[in-house]
Design a protein around this motif. Sequence first.
Motif, mmCIF file in Angstrom:
data_model
loop_
_atom_site.group_PDB
_atom_site.id
_atom_site.type_symbol
_atom_site.label_atom_id
_atom_site.label_comp_id
_atom_site.label_asym_id
_atom_site.label_seq_id
_atom_site.Cartn_x
_atom_site.Cartn_y
_atom_site.Cartn_z
ATOM 1 N N ARG A 228 0.828 -1.214 0.000
ATOM 2 C CA ARG A 228 0.000 0.000 0.000
ATOM 3 C C ARG A 228 0.859 1.260 0.000
ATOM 4 O O ARG A 228 0.492 2.269 -0.595
ATOM 5 N N ARG A 229 2.003 1.199 0.678
ATOM 6 C CA ARG A 229 2.913 2.360 0.673
ATOM 7 C C ARG A 229 3.443 2.613 -0.730
ATOM 8 O O ARG A 229 3.487 3.746 -1.191
ATOM 9 N N VAL A 230 3.849 1.521 -1.401
ATOM 10 C CA VAL A 230 4.374 1.653 -2.770
ATOM 11 C C VAL A 230 3.279 2.216 -3.684
ATOM 12 O O VAL A 230 3.529 3.125 -4.490
ATOM 13 N N ALA A 232 0.712 4.061 -2.812
ATOM 14 C CA ALA A 232 0.487 5.475 -2.472
ATOM 15 C C ALA A 232 1.577 6.360 -3.072
ATOM 16 O O ALA A 232 1.297 7.457 -3.570
ATOM 17 N N MET A 233 2.829 5.884 -3.044
ATOM 18 C CA MET A 233 3.936 6.653 -3.622
ATOM 19 C C MET A 233 3.754 6.828 -5.124
ATOM 20 O O MET A 233 3.949 7.917 -5.676
ATOM 21 N N ARG A 234 3.361 5.751 -5.802
ATOM 22 C CA ARG A 234 3.184 5.820 -7.257
ATOM 23 C C ARG A 234 2.013 6.736 -7.619
ATOM 24 O O ARG A 234 2.085 7.507 -8.571
ATOM 25 N N ALA A 236 0.837 9.217 -5.834
ATOM 26 C CA ALA A 236 1.222 10.603 -5.552
ATOM 27 C C ALA A 236 2.108 11.145 -6.665
ATOM 28 O O ALA A 236 1.990 12.304 -7.056
ATOM 29 N N GLN A 237 2.995 10.274 -7.189
ATOM 30 C CA GLN A 237 3.886 10.700 -8.267
ATOM 31 C C GLN A 237 3.088 11.020 -9.531
ATOM 32 O O GLN A 237 3.327 12.033 -10.198
ATOM 33 N N GLU A 239 0.024 11.990 -9.633
ATOM 34 C CA GLU A 239 -0.691 13.234 -9.352
ATOM 35 C C GLU A 239 0.223 14.444 -9.563
ATOM 36 O O GLU A 239 -0.165 15.441 -10.171
ATOM 37 N N ARG A 240 1.451 14.332 -9.062
ATOM 38 C CA ARG A 240 2.418 15.443 -9.221
ATOM 39 C C ARG A 240 2.751 15.665 -10.693
ATOM 40 O O ARG A 240 2.836 16.793 -11.156
ATOM 41 N N GLN A 243 -0.080 17.481 -12.320
ATOM 42 C CA GLN A 243 -0.090 18.907 -11.954
ATOM 43 C C GLN A 243 0.972 19.666 -12.749
ATOM 44 O O GLN A 243 0.740 20.763 -13.249
ATOM 45 N N LYS B 48 7.679 10.135 -3.273
ATOM 46 C CA LYS B 48 7.177 10.400 -1.915
ATOM 47 C C LYS B 48 5.723 9.971 -1.847
ATOM 48 O O LYS B 48 5.031 9.911 -2.861
ATOM 49 N N ARG B 49 5.289 9.665 -0.610
ATOM 50 C CA ARG B 49 3.954 9.093 -0.467
ATOM 51 C C ARG B 49 2.844 10.107 -0.675
ATOM 52 O O ARG B 49 1.758 9.746 -1.073
#
Lengths: 250, 62
Positions: A228-230, A232-234, A236-237, A239-240, A243, B48-49
């Motif tokens: 789940r951490r991996v 979430a990181m992907r 978020a990336q 999403e960035r 943007q 990053k998360r």
Amino acid sequence: MQTLTQRLANPTRFMELSRAVLPWVAAGACLLIAYAMYLVFLVAPPDYQQGETVKIMYIHLPSAWLAMMGYSIVAVSRFGLLVFRHPLADVSAKAAAPIGAAFTLAALITGSLWGKPMWGTYWVWDARLTSVLILFFLYLGLIALRSSLDDESLAGKLTAVLALVGVAILPIIKFSVDWWNTLHQPSTGFTSTVDPSMRTPLLISAVGFTLLFIALHLKAMQTEIVRRRVKAMRMAQVERDEQRFSAGAE
Amino acid sequence: MDLGPHAAFIWASYGAFVAIVGLLIGWTLFDGWRQANALADAERRGLKRRSTSAPASDRGSA
């Protein structure tokens, strides 16, 4: 002030605690299983009726017990998710289901191989055998449903409903041999009806495999948290990146 | 070791049990190793998360 459950609900704290506990649980499981197998094959006597086939009992009973314990963990965890929204409840339920399914399959196969020389058949559609088969299908249904939806929250809730409805199978399995006339013998379990020369290796085997179940469950929960951490990181990336792309287009 | 006339059933039971539990242990360890590698790779790439613009309510804990 946080309760103990709330403190343990923190995934980071769970990772720290489980990393400390896991080696000891795994080592305990290995030692007890090795000692149980020594007793089973070199010390425990043959049964006066079943002969040496009684040796199948030392893996069949723990498997059946862990099949039910696994489903109890899934159901309690799912209940925790629905009612208390416990952050680790979904992780626990998802991690326990394949382990419980594996032990249910082991109970079905070892039971079938025990049944042939004792009953003269691998399988009968009696209440105990059929209800354990339904438990196995329930596990498969839970695993399939949980992994078929991308929306983690929706998948968790739907699986919780199925798991809680399916919990009715546990008393049916337990009492099927009392409620109906079955080919499967009544429950002897770990009670005094088993001779001590057989009960001791059976108990050690059951505790050893229970520790193995706990070790596998802890490890699978750790893995699920990392997954789940991996993710979430992907996410978020992505999403960035979106943007940045939008800002560049303007 | 003489396991009597039904030795084949006993060995088949233990063989199936070892295969199922062995696969379960193997898969659990392999999956753990795979996810640990994926996490290490993501950290190496500087991922990053949390998104910089994500509201606090959307931030997952697990």
